[in-house]
Design a protein around this motif. Sequence first.
Motif, PDB file in Angstrom:
ATOM      1  N   VAL A 153      29.353  21.238   9.491  1.00 39.48           N
ATOM      2  CA  VAL A 153      28.113  21.213   8.718  1.00 39.48           C
ATOM      3  C   VAL A 153      27.031  20.492   9.508  1.00 39.48           C
ATOM      4  O   VAL A 153      27.304  19.599  10.314  1.00 39.48           O
ATOM      5  N   ASP A 154      25.792  20.901   9.288  1.00 39.28           N
ATOM      6  CA  ASP A 154      24.653  20.268   9.940  1.00 39.28           C
ATOM      7  C   ASP A 154      24.130  19.108   9.103  1.00 39.28           C
ATOM      8  O   ASP A 154      24.366  19.033   7.894  1.00 39.28           O
ATOM      9  N   ALA A 155      23.379  18.229   9.755  1.00 37.67           N
ATOM     10  CA  ALA A 155      22.721  17.128   9.052  1.00 37.67           C
ATOM     11  C   ALA A 155      21.705  17.690   8.062  1.00 37.67           C
ATOM     12  O   ALA A 155      21.175  18.790   8.231  1.00 37.67           O
ATOM     13  N   GLY A 156      21.447  16.915   7.008  1.00 38.78           N
ATOM     14  CA  GLY A 156      20.468  17.317   6.022  1.00 38.78           C
ATOM     15  C   GLY A 156      21.021  18.103   4.864  1.00 38.78           C
ATOM     16  O   GLY A 156      20.274  18.527   3.988  1.00 38.78           O
ATOM     17  N   THR A 157      22.328  18.303   4.834  1.00 40.80           N
ATOM     18  CA  THR A 157      22.969  19.007   3.725  1.00 40.80           C
ATOM     19  C   THR A 157      23.757  18.013   2.874  1.00 40.80           C
ATOM     20  O   THR A 157      24.118  16.921   3.333  1.00 40.80           O
ATOM     21  N   ALA A 158      24.044  18.403   1.634  1.00 39.22           N
ATOM     22  CA  ALA A 158      24.808  17.526   0.744  1.00 39.22           C
ATOM     23  C   ALA A 158      26.202  17.261   1.294  1.00 39.22           C
ATOM     24  O   ALA A 158      26.722  16.141   1.189  1.00 39.22           O
ATOM     25  N   LEU A 159      26.811  18.285   1.873  1.00 39.29           N
ATOM     26  CA  LEU A 159      28.150  18.113   2.444  1.00 39.29           C
ATOM     27  C   LEU A 159      28.145  17.090   3.574  1.00 39.29           C
ATOM     28  O   LEU A 159      29.031  16.238   3.672  1.00 39.29           O
ATOM     29  N   HIS A 160      27.132  17.139   4.424  1.00 39.07           N
ATOM     30  CA  HIS A 160      27.004  16.168   5.522  1.00 39.07           C
ATOM     31  C   HIS A 160      26.863  14.759   4.969  1.00 39.07           C
ATOM     32  O   HIS A 160      27.462  13.802   5.485  1.00 39.07           O
ATOM     33  N   ASP A 161      26.070  14.603   3.911  1.00 35.66           N
ATOM     34  CA  ASP A 161      25.874  13.281   3.319  1.00 35.66           C
ATOM     35  C   ASP A 161      27.189  12.691   2.805  1.00 35.66           C
ATOM     36  O   ASP A 161      27.441  11.496   2.960  1.00 35.66           O
ATOM     37  N   VAL A 162      28.013  13.532   2.197  1.00 39.15           N
ATOM     38  CA  VAL A 162      29.271  13.039   1.634  1.00 39.15           C
ATOM     39  C   VAL A 162      30.255  12.662   2.732  1.00 39.15           C
ATOM     40  O   VAL A 162      30.933  11.631   2.653  1.00 39.15           O
ATOM     41  N   VAL A 163      30.337  13.477   3.778  1.00 38.31           N
ATOM     42  CA  VAL A 163      31.341  13.245   4.820  1.00 38.31           C
ATOM     43  C   VAL A 163      30.877  12.195   5.828  1.00 38.31           C
ATOM     44  O   VAL A 163      31.548  11.186   6.042  1.00 38.31           O
TER      45      VAL A 163
END
Length: 423
Positions: free
Chosen positions: A341-351
């Motif tokens: 996943v790239d930065a700036g996504t919800a998934l990136h924030d969680v991981v």
Amino acid sequence: MNILIYGLNYAPEPTGIGKYTGEMAEWLAAQGHAVEVICGLPHYPQWQVADGYDGFRFRSETLAGVRVHRVRHFVPAANQLRARTRIVLETTFTLNAARFWLPRFFSRQKPDVVIAVMPPMQIGVWPLLYAWSRGVPWVLHVQDLQLDAALRLGMLPGGIIGQVLYRVEAFLLRGATRASTITEAMRQRMIEKGAAPECAWLFPNWADIEVVRPGPRENAFRKEFGIALETVLVLYAGNMGEKQGLEVVLEAAQWCADDDKRLQFLMVGTGGARLRLEEKAAVMGLRNVRFLPVQPVERLSEMLAAGDIHLVVQRRDAADLVMPSKLTNILAAGRPCVATVDAGTALHDVVAGAETGLVTPPGDSLALAQAILSLAQNLEKREAYGRNARAYAELILDKEHILKAFEGQLSSLRRGVRYQVES
């Protein structure tokens, strides 16, 4: 409250949208609300009708205190999943759902609120007509920005067709009394599409942290499938569809084959891409990759505990449009993950933001392999990420807290509409 839920997917589907809709309905019923559901046949993720649900056109049953009305519809085989077959599925469901919707337009009784779960996009048609006719508030709950994903991934043509579909979607978002979705990024996207900011709710998916808990990695699941204690198990468990781009896992497994003989990749699940993935793994001669079917929900905690490193894989085109449902259970199980996943996504924030695992660029198999190898060789880091994952689940993903907040929003919505009518 009297609550009507309308959605294609529902329990006993073990994963995805059906799982969350089923748990929501059963939780609301357990709080004393009268809950009815209009839904389709259980068919996901196997893409075949579940045992005991074939041979009828309409059926009503009671499950866990919820009155469930089933509608028969077309179900394509996993290897026949295309935009056209999905449209046929969704259209046959919408048309046949008239059996349970039309009498409600003329009944003296009516629900206090309707919840429509999208996708499919057509799910908004009956609730919108019903709201216009009977003045009942309705919530359009968006689990997946299906239209955006389909257009970005080339599953639907763009141009005039895309513009028309976007206008229909925007019309439904504006027509709903409230629109809700599972991440802040998706909420902002709904607002861009036309939902009023004050009418856009955040209603995230959850984990049952009392059921899914950290457990010993050496367990019956590993023993049954012959996974040795010294083997580092890299686990992907979930849908094998086009949105995931799972070819990158096979390529990463090939990179890892020569670097760490202890690594074993296990792909658990089914979907439209599974057959192609199995064939490609065979052509590549991957001895460190195995495939298993969907496991019974009763084995979920055991399976998750058996995995040393979990994979959360998304294609770049769809990464900001969905939040993989598998992630909540990985976090609740206290296991580290590697997410593409790239930065700036919800998934990136969680991981990355919550330090529950590592992130790599989508589609980069070498980076994925390097991240897997770095975790495989560092037990201390895996354990630290696992502790952070469980802490995040307890703080953010608690099922009781999330559903209690949503119940309060539904109650305030009902009161607001009643006061408006009375005034």
